[in-house]
Design a protein around this motif. Structure first.
Motif, short mmCIF file in Angstrom:
data_model
loop_
_atom_site.label_atom_id
_atom_site.label_comp_id
_atom_site.label_asym_id
_atom_site.label_seq_id
_atom_site.Cartn_x
_atom_site.Cartn_y
_atom_site.Cartn_z
N LEU A 18 -16.12 -53.91 39.64
CA LEU A 18 -15.54 -55.33 40.08
C LEU A 18 -16.08 -56.11 41.34
N ALA A 19 -16.14 -57.31 41.19
CA ALA A 19 -16.55 -58.04 42.27
C ALA A 19 -15.28 -58.12 43.30
N PRO A 20 -15.46 -58.04 44.48
CA PRO A 20 -14.47 -57.95 45.51
C PRO A 20 -13.50 -59.33 45.34
N HIS A 21 -12.08 -58.79 45.54
CA HIS A 21 -11.18 -59.73 44.99
C HIS A 21 -11.10 -61.10 46.12
N ASP A 22 -11.64 -60.94 47.30
CA ASP A 22 -11.79 -62.22 48.19
C ASP A 22 -12.87 -63.06 48.10
N THR A 23 -13.84 -62.81 47.18
CA THR A 23 -14.84 -63.69 46.99
C THR A 23 -14.80 -64.98 46.32
N PRO A 24 -15.50 -66.02 46.50
CA PRO A 24 -15.31 -67.26 45.75
C PRO A 24 -15.37 -66.93 44.46
N PRO A 25 -14.85 -67.84 43.65
CA PRO A 25 -15.27 -67.56 42.10
C PRO A 25 -16.65 -67.54 41.36
N ARG A 26 -16.85 -66.76 40.78
CA ARG A 26 -18.23 -66.42 40.28
C ARG A 26 -18.26 -66.46 38.68
N LEU A 27 -19.40 -66.39 38.22
CA LEU A 27 -19.62 -66.53 36.72
C LEU A 27 -19.16 -65.15 36.11
N ILE A 28 -19.44 -64.07 36.83
CA ILE A 28 -19.21 -62.74 36.22
C ILE A 28 -18.35 -62.14 37.35
N ASP A 29 -17.31 -61.54 36.95
CA ASP A 29 -16.32 -60.94 37.71
C ASP A 29 -16.42 -59.60 37.97
N GLY A 30 -17.37 -58.88 37.31
CA GLY A 30 -17.54 -57.52 37.03
C GLY A 30 -18.46 -56.98 36.01
N ALA A 31 -18.79 -55.70 35.96
CA ALA A 31 -19.67 -55.09 34.92
C ALA A 31 -18.92 -53.89 34.18
N TRP A 32 -18.77 -53.74 33.09
CA TRP A 32 -18.19 -52.52 32.38
C TRP A 32 -19.46 -51.87 31.56
N TRP A 33 -19.43 -50.67 31.61
CA TRP A 33 -20.56 -49.90 30.92
C TRP A 33 -19.76 -48.93 29.93
N PRO A 34 -19.45 -49.41 28.76
CA PRO A 34 -18.82 -48.47 27.89
C PRO A 34 -19.57 -47.40 27.55
N ARG A 35 -19.17 -46.60 26.60
CA ARG A 35 -19.80 -45.34 26.10
C ARG A 35 -20.25 -45.59 24.76
N SER A 36 -19.73 -46.54 24.24
CA SER A 36 -19.90 -46.96 22.78
C SER A 36 -19.53 -48.44 22.31
N TYR A 37 -19.84 -48.92 21.16
CA TYR A 37 -19.58 -49.98 20.78
C TYR A 37 -18.21 -50.19 19.94
N ASP A 38 -17.39 -49.03 19.76
CA ASP A 38 -16.12 -49.03 19.10
C ASP A 38 -15.10 -49.35 20.10
N LEU A 39 -14.77 -50.63 19.96
CA LEU A 39 -13.76 -51.47 20.92
C LEU A 39 -12.52 -50.70 20.62
N LEU A 40 -11.94 -50.28 19.60
CA LEU A 40 -10.58 -49.51 19.61
C LEU A 40 -10.68 -48.47 20.44
N THR A 41 -11.89 -47.66 20.66
CA THR A 41 -11.85 -46.54 21.58
C THR A 41 -12.09 -46.91 23.20
N GLU A 42 -12.81 -47.79 23.23
CA GLU A 42 -13.27 -48.37 24.61
C GLU A 42 -12.16 -49.34 25.30
N LEU A 43 -11.61 -50.15 24.60
CA LEU A 43 -10.80 -51.04 25.18
C LEU A 43 -9.43 -50.46 25.89
N PRO A 44 -8.73 -49.45 25.36
CA PRO A 44 -7.58 -48.98 26.26
C PRO A 44 -8.22 -48.23 27.50
N LEU A 45 -9.26 -47.98 27.51
CA LEU A 45 -9.70 -47.11 28.93
C LEU A 45 -10.04 -48.33 29.76
N LEU A 46 -10.63 -49.45 29.38
CA LEU A 46 -10.87 -50.35 30.32
C LEU A 46 -9.76 -51.00 30.54
N LEU A 47 -8.87 -51.39 29.88
CA LEU A 47 -7.59 -52.19 30.20
C LEU A 47 -6.71 -51.39 30.99
#
Length: 125
Positions: A18-47
């Motif tokens: 994640l981008a540092p919280h104290d930085t100005p607004p940006r287009l992308i707030d972070g990067a996520w590298w899931p292990r699959s494209y199965d959203l039902l598996t990956e989303l709970p871990l992310l959230l």
């Protein structure tokens, strides 16, 4: 007779930057590298791994052509999360997280099959 203790397999580590919280607004707030494209598996871990000050994410928007089919909403961390799919060509590798009254965050999604060497610079925010 010997009984082996029941153990749960370890949860995979969340690959999130994640981008540092104290930085100005940006287009992308972070990067996520899931292990699959199965959203039902990956989303709970992310959230479950997001900072508490992001609040309760209630809407997640993903690229419909990238992720596996999903229902319109799921239960994550004892809360209902609405899943929206978009076909926007301008953002095929992003996920948008919305928390009413808290904000909106856009994360770059590094494709799951990306090598570690190729993912490293993408995860640097």
């Amino acid at each position: 007779m010997t009984t082996a203790p029941l153990t749960t397999p370890p949860r995979p580590l969340l690959r999130l930057s994640l981008a540092p919280h104290d930085t100005p607004p940006r287009l992308i707030d972070g990067a996520w590298w899931p292990r699959s494209y199965d959203l039902l598996t990956e989303l709970p871990l992310l959230l479950g791994g997001l900072p508490p000050d992001w609040g309760n994410i209630t809407i997640v928007t993903v690229n419909g052509s990238t992720w596996s089919a999903t229902p319109g909403r799921i239960l994550v961390c004892n809360q209902v999360v609405r899943l929206r799919r978009t076909e926007t060509a301008s953002a095929p590798h992003t996920v948008t997280l919305l928390a009413p009254g808290q904000g909106r965050w856009d994360l770059l999604v590094v494709p799951p099959d990306t090598t570690e060497e190729a993912a490293e610079p993408l995860m640097t925010i």
